[in-house]
Design a protein around this motif. Structure first.
Motif, mmCIF file in Angstrom:
data_model
loop_
_atom_site.group_PDB
_atom_site.id
_atom_site.type_symbol
_atom_site.label_atom_id
_atom_site.label_comp_id
_atom_site.label_asym_id
_atom_site.label_seq_id
_atom_site.Cartn_x
_atom_site.Cartn_y
_atom_site.Cartn_z
ATOM 1 N N UNK A 73 -3.547 -13.370 -5.340
ATOM 2 C CA UNK A 73 -3.484 -11.922 -5.567
ATOM 3 C C UNK A 73 -2.023 -11.470 -5.639
ATOM 4 N N UNK A 74 -1.200 -12.040 -4.777
ATOM 5 C CA UNK A 74 0.222 -11.701 -4.769
ATOM 6 C C UNK A 74 0.922 -12.221 -6.016
ATOM 7 N N UNK A 119 0.864 -1.180 0.000
ATOM 8 C CA UNK A 119 0.000 0.000 0.000
ATOM 9 C C UNK A 119 0.900 1.229 0.000
ATOM 10 N N UNK A 120 0.477 2.312 -0.669
ATOM 11 C CA UNK A 120 1.338 3.499 -0.756
ATOM 12 C C UNK A 120 1.765 4.040 0.608
ATOM 13 N N UNK A 173 5.914 -9.455 -8.081
ATOM 14 C CA UNK A 173 4.495 -9.429 -7.747
ATOM 15 C C UNK A 173 3.940 -8.063 -8.121
ATOM 16 N N UNK A 174 2.787 -8.016 -8.782
ATOM 17 C CA UNK A 174 2.198 -6.716 -9.118
ATOM 18 C C UNK A 174 1.738 -5.929 -7.900
ATOM 19 N N UNK A 175 1.692 -6.580 -6.739
ATOM 20 C CA UNK A 175 1.258 -5.875 -5.526
ATOM 21 C C UNK A 175 2.386 -5.079 -4.882
ATOM 22 N N UNK A 176 3.643 -5.311 -5.261
ATOM 23 C CA UNK A 176 4.774 -4.698 -4.570
ATOM 24 C C UNK A 176 5.006 -3.278 -5.061
#
Length: 473
Positions: A349-350, A142-143, A177-180
């Motif tokens: 998701x990760x 998260x930002x 991972x696109x979440x990082x």
């Protein structure tokens, strides 16, 4: 994003810990029968007990050391964890700075020496536990978490840690991972290992040095017996009674119902859960990278920890930390379908590029936690018994340090370790029920909501912060 069908991914997962479900598992040793004497009795065959027995024998080869374990060595927390072996003795640097500011430099030095000593022990005894000094990668998803990572990196460098702050592209070059959104790689203070193989290796080393070791032997009570202690035992499937008279006793039962009533105020058992995947095909391995094989954790309050194994599987655990009213522990609580489903969803998701991968194992286990998140120590029966507990998930490494402390405490003379405030002080106690369960569950709810509100802590969490209390997975 449409999530893959997690039910299919979990359908064939065996409800047992992956680490313990392998042919390398040693045959159990016979239970203790009859009445016995010993110089040192160690109660508990997890890491804390095994390290204590090993170090005692290394220091005094002629000392008669007897270790008893209610199950088999390493079957509980020591064989169910993620295999993160950290140098920290204080559940992270920030927690140590907050709670022990006057001695954090010394604790950091001792922690690094402890990790080096574990590596040396693994090498000297030929313990094949896939020990890798890879470090740990903390990732922001998260930002708002990026600022916290930068603060953590600054603090770590202040205390001499080899850390590298990574931007989005750099962290995804390590593990994709696109979440990082960013990361911090602590490169020298965490090793990855196979936790069950470490326990089994320590067990073998103890036996080779002459430790008398009996499994399926439960200690049911302790009492004074002149200048010694007498432990009542129940061994084998029929619970045959026995007894051990020992000059000194180490209590290394951690989260399990303590033989000392006073420990109940300081400890709560918290259930943690994990999944293990099947081995990744080569194409999927290349899709995520992970060439440096670091341990990984995101930095939310309800965080996930994950790592890649020697045979190319991914362990993915954490997030939920579940307390049951009255410190309840039971085998059926090791399986929790809602948590496994949530973990599977979070996994895909990760790593959406791993769609179609299946999980081979799902399991849970108990963490012994206390209000300061790091171990506490003490003695009883006029110094003839020593204990350590409250490792809160970082026991893979810190239990060896705890074993050193317990042996020093039993020696009866002040040492550099027994002078530490970490050793002399105690955590604040948990309240009795029903306030215990109410407070823990309110804290869990508040932490989950903080994650949804960009880390903003509500009045309850701010109050706990001021009191020095807390609860964490």
């Amino acid at each position: 994003m449409k999530l893959p069908h997690t039910g299919r991914a979990l359908a064939d997962a065996a409800p047992v810990p992956y680490w313990l479900d392998r042919p390398e598992r040693p045959d159990p040793l016979p239970p203790l029968a009859g009445t016995h004497d010993a110089d040192l009795l160690v109660v508990g065959g997890g890491y804390a007990g095994l390290w204590t027995a090993l170090l005692a024998k290394e220091a005094e080869p002629d000392r008669d050391v007897l270790l008893v374990e209610a199950g088999t060595c390493g079957w509980a927390a020591s064989g169910r964890n993620g295999g993160f072996c950290a140098a920290s003795l204080t559940h992270g640097l920030a927690n140590g700075v907050d709670r022990f500011p006057g001695e954090i430099d010394e604790l950091e030095r001792l922690g690094r020496e402890n990790l080096d000593a574990i590596a040396d022990t693994v090498d000297r005894y030929g313990i094949d536990c896939d020990f890798e000094r890879t470090g740990e990668l903390a990732v922001a998803v998260e930002p708002y978490q990026l600022a916290g990572l930068a603060e953590d990196a600054e603090l770590a460098r202040r205390y001499g840690h080899d850390v590298r702050l990574l931007d989005r592209d750099e962290v995804r070059a390590e593990v994709d991972s696109p979440t990082y959104l960013g990361g911090m790689w602590d490169r020298d203070r965490v090793a990855m290992l196979d936790p069950a193989k470490l326990a089994w290796g320590l067990r073998r080393a103890c036996l080779d040095l002459g430790v008398r070791l009996h499994e399926h032997t439960r200690v049911t009570g302790l009492r004074s017996d002149g200048d010694a202690l007498r432990a009542a035992t129940a061994g084998g499937p029929d619970g045959a009674p026995g007894a051990i008279r020992a000059r000194r006793v180490v209590l290394a039962t951690n989260a399990f119902p303590p033989l000392l009533r006073r420990l109940r105020a300081w400890l709560v058992p918290v259930y943690d859960y994990a999944l293990m995947t099947e081995p990744l095909p080569e194409a999927q391995r290349k899709a995520i990278g992970w060439a440096n094989r670091q341990g990984l954790a995101d930095v939310g309050n309800q965080f996930h920890y994950y790592r890649i194994t020697a045979d190319g599987r991914i362990l993915f655990g954490g997030y939920d930390a579940v307390y049951h009213y009255g410190n309840r522990m039971a085998p059926e609580l090791e399986q929790r379908a809602a948590t496994f489903t949530a973990l599977a969803q979070h996994f895909f998701t990760t790593f959406p590029q791993l769609d179609g991968l299946r999980f081979s194992h799902r399991w849970g286990g108990v963490i012994d936690t206390c209000t300061r998140f790091c171990p506490f120590f003490g003695t009883a029966y006029e110094g003839r018994l020593a204990y350590a507990a409250g490792f809160t998930g970082l026991g893979v490494g810190a239990t060896r340090f705890g074993a050193r402390v317990m042996l020093d405490l039993l020696g009866g003379e002040e040492t550099p370790l027994t002078r530490l405030d970490l050793v002399r002080s105690k955590p604040l106690p948990f309240p009795p029920e029903p306030f215990r369960a109410t407070g823990i569950n309110l804290t869990r709810w508040s932490l989950a909501n903080a994650d949804k509100r960009e880390g903003r802590r509500n009045l309850w969490l701010r109050t706990l912060d001021r009191l020095g209390l807390g609860f964490d997975s």
